[in-house]
Design a protein around this motif. Structure first.
Motif, PDB file in Angstrom:
ATOM      1  N   LEU A  84       0.825  -1.206   0.000  1.00 60.47           N
ATOM      2  CA  LEU A  84       0.000   0.000   0.000  1.00 60.47           C
ATOM      3  C   LEU A  84       0.861   1.259   0.000  1.00 60.47           C
ATOM      4  N   GLU A  85       1.961   1.214   0.723  1.00 58.40           N
ATOM      5  CA  GLU A  85       2.880   2.346   0.751  1.00 58.40           C
ATOM      6  C   GLU A  85       3.490   2.592  -0.634  1.00 58.40           C
ATOM      7  N   GLY A  86       3.789   1.519  -1.343  1.00 60.98           N
ATOM      8  CA  GLY A  86       4.326   1.654  -2.699  1.00 60.98           C
ATOM      9  C   GLY A  86       3.343   2.326  -3.637  1.00 60.98           C
ATOM     10  N   GLU A 135       3.639  11.021  -8.776  1.00 58.02           N
ATOM     11  CA  GLU A 135       2.978  11.421 -10.025  1.00 58.02           C
ATOM     12  C   GLU A 135       2.277  12.763  -9.882  1.00 58.02           C
ATOM     13  N   ARG A 136       1.717  13.020  -8.706  1.00 56.58           N
ATOM     14  CA  ARG A 136       0.959  14.254  -8.478  1.00 56.58           C
ATOM     15  C   ARG A 136       1.798  15.354  -7.838  1.00 56.58           C
ATOM     16  N   ASN A 137       3.068  15.047  -7.582  1.00 58.28           N
ATOM     17  CA  ASN A 137       3.977  16.009  -6.957  1.00 58.28           C
ATOM     18  C   ASN A 137       3.413  16.535  -5.636  1.00 58.28           C
ATOM     19  N   LEU A 138       2.983  15.598  -4.773  1.00 54.16           N
ATOM     20  CA  LEU A 138       2.399  15.942  -3.484  1.00 54.16           C
ATOM     21  C   LEU A 138       3.342  15.573  -2.347  1.00 54.16           C
ATOM     22  N   SER A 139       3.292  16.345  -1.292  1.00 56.63           N
ATOM     23  CA  SER A 139       4.046  16.059  -0.079  1.00 56.63           C
ATOM     24  C   SER A 139       3.311  14.998   0.741  1.00 56.63           C
ATOM     25  N   THR A 140       4.070  14.176   1.449  1.00 58.69           N
ATOM     26  CA  THR A 140       3.440  13.153   2.289  1.00 58.69           C
ATOM     27  C   THR A 140       2.636  13.761   3.435  1.00 58.69           C
ATOM     28  N   SER A 141       2.909  14.994   3.768  1.00 57.53           N
ATOM     29  CA  SER A 141       2.206  15.641   4.875  1.00 57.53           C
ATOM     30  C   SER A 141       0.997  16.466   4.418  1.00 57.53           C
ATOM     31  N   SER A 142       0.664  16.402   3.145  1.00 55.12           N
ATOM     32  CA  SER A 142      -0.454  17.198   2.631  1.00 55.12           C
ATOM     33  C   SER A 142      -1.796  16.520   2.888  1.00 55.12           C
ATOM     34  N   GLU A 143      -2.827  17.312   2.873  1.00 53.37           N
ATOM     35  CA  GLU A 143      -4.193  16.793   3.034  1.00 53.37           C
ATOM     36  C   GLU A 143      -4.539  15.849   1.885  1.00 53.37           C
ATOM     37  N   GLU A 144      -4.084  16.162   0.682  1.00 54.93           N
ATOM     38  CA  GLU A 144      -4.343  15.312  -0.479  1.00 54.93           C
ATOM     39  C   GLU A 144      -3.702  13.933  -0.291  1.00 54.93           C
ATOM     40  N   ALA A 145      -2.499  13.903   0.281  1.00 59.12           N
ATOM     41  CA  ALA A 145      -1.824  12.634   0.542  1.00 59.12           C
ATOM     42  C   ALA A 145      -2.617  11.810   1.548  1.00 59.12           C
ATOM     43  N   GLN A 193      -5.841  11.937   2.073  1.00 59.17           N
ATOM     44  CA  GLN A 193      -7.044  11.451   1.398  1.00 59.17           C
ATOM     45  C   GLN A 193      -6.723  10.264   0.482  1.00 59.17           C
ATOM     46  N   LEU A 194      -5.610  10.341  -0.226  1.00 56.78           N
ATOM     47  CA  LEU A 194      -5.191   9.228  -1.078  1.00 56.78           C
ATOM     48  C   LEU A 194      -4.915   7.974  -0.257  1.00 56.78           C
ATOM     49  N   ALA A 195      -4.211   8.138   0.852  1.00 53.64           N
ATOM     50  CA  ALA A 195      -3.902   6.996   1.716  1.00 53.64           C
ATOM     51  C   ALA A 195      -5.180   6.338   2.219  1.00 53.64           C
ATOM     52  N   ARG A 196      -6.132   7.148   2.612  1.00 48.89           N
ATOM     53  CA  ARG A 196      -7.421   6.610   3.086  1.00 48.89           C
ATOM     54  C   ARG A 196      -8.133   5.838   1.976  1.00 48.89           C
ATOM     55  N   ARG A 197      -8.109   6.374   0.782  1.00 48.13           N
ATOM     56  CA  ARG A 197      -8.765   5.711  -0.355  1.00 48.13           C
ATOM     57  C   ARG A 197      -8.078   4.383  -0.679  1.00 48.13           C
ATOM     58  N   ILE A 198      -6.763   4.371  -0.652  1.00 55.90           N
ATOM     59  CA  ILE A 198      -6.006   3.151  -0.944  1.00 55.90           C
ATOM     60  C   ILE A 198      -6.325   2.070   0.088  1.00 55.90           C
ATOM     61  N   ILE A 199      -6.329   2.452   1.356  1.00 58.20           N
ATOM     62  CA  ILE A 199      -6.642   1.486   2.411  1.00 58.20           C
ATOM     63  C   ILE A 199      -8.068   0.986   2.284  1.00 58.20           C
ATOM     64  N   LYS A 200      -8.983   1.872   1.983  1.00 57.68           N
ATOM     65  CA  LYS A 200     -10.388   1.477   1.829  1.00 57.68           C
ATOM     66  C   LYS A 200     -10.544   0.475   0.679  1.00 57.68           C
ATOM     67  N   MET A 249      -7.369   2.308 -10.068  1.00 62.94           N
ATOM     68  CA  MET A 249      -8.590   2.842  -9.470  1.00 62.94           C
ATOM     69  C   MET A 249      -8.373   4.223  -8.842  1.00 62.94           C
ATOM     70  N   ILE A 250      -7.181   4.495  -8.321  1.00 65.99           N
ATOM     71  CA  ILE A 250      -6.958   5.812  -7.720  1.00 65.99           C
ATOM     72  C   ILE A 250      -6.480   6.848  -8.726  1.00 65.99           C
ATOM     73  N   ARG A 251      -6.055   6.413  -9.879  1.00 65.97           N
ATOM     74  CA  ARG A 251      -5.571   7.375 -10.892  1.00 65.97           C
ATOM     75  C   ARG A 251      -6.683   8.290 -11.363  1.00 65.97           C
ATOM     76  N   THR A 252      -7.908   7.854 -11.272  1.00 63.53           N
ATOM     77  CA  THR A 252      -9.032   8.654 -11.748  1.00 63.53           C
ATOM     78  C   THR A 252      -9.579   9.608 -10.681  1.00 63.53           C
ATOM     79  N   ILE A 253      -9.002   9.557  -9.490  1.00 61.29           N
ATOM     80  CA  ILE A 253      -9.492  10.417  -8.397  1.00 61.29           C
ATOM     81  C   ILE A 253      -8.888  11.790  -8.547  1.00 61.29           C
TER      82      ILE A 253
END
Length: 68
Positions: free
Chosen positions: A20-22, A30-40, A42-49, A64-68
């Motif tokens: 999941l971390e990978g 790909e999205r040039n996001l920081s691990t400490s961002s709100e977007e990160a 949200q992505l982590a939550r979606r991946i786990i779900k 499945m997450i590429r379209t989010i």
């Protein structure tokens, strides 16, 4: 008798966390996001779900997450 009622009842094991971390790291890069961002977060939550609902293949989760 199976003590687990559905996928959400199954524990996420250390090997699963690495998978999941990978996926998350790939998405963040790909999205040039920081691990400490709100977007990160949200992505982590979606991946786990997705994983907890039975999607076990990293490539499938990724698609499945590429379209989010």
């Amino acid at each position: 008798m199976n003590p687990f009622n559905n996928f959400r009842d199954y524990p996420i094991l250390p090997g699963d966390v690495l998978i999941l971390e990978g996926v998350l790291n790939k998405a963040l890069k790909e999205r040039n996001l920081s691990t400490s961002s709100e977007e990160a977060d949200q992505l982590a939550r979606r991946i786990i779900k997705l994983y907890q609902t039975g999607v076990r293949e990293p490539d499938q989760i990724w698609e499945m997450i590429r379209t989010i």
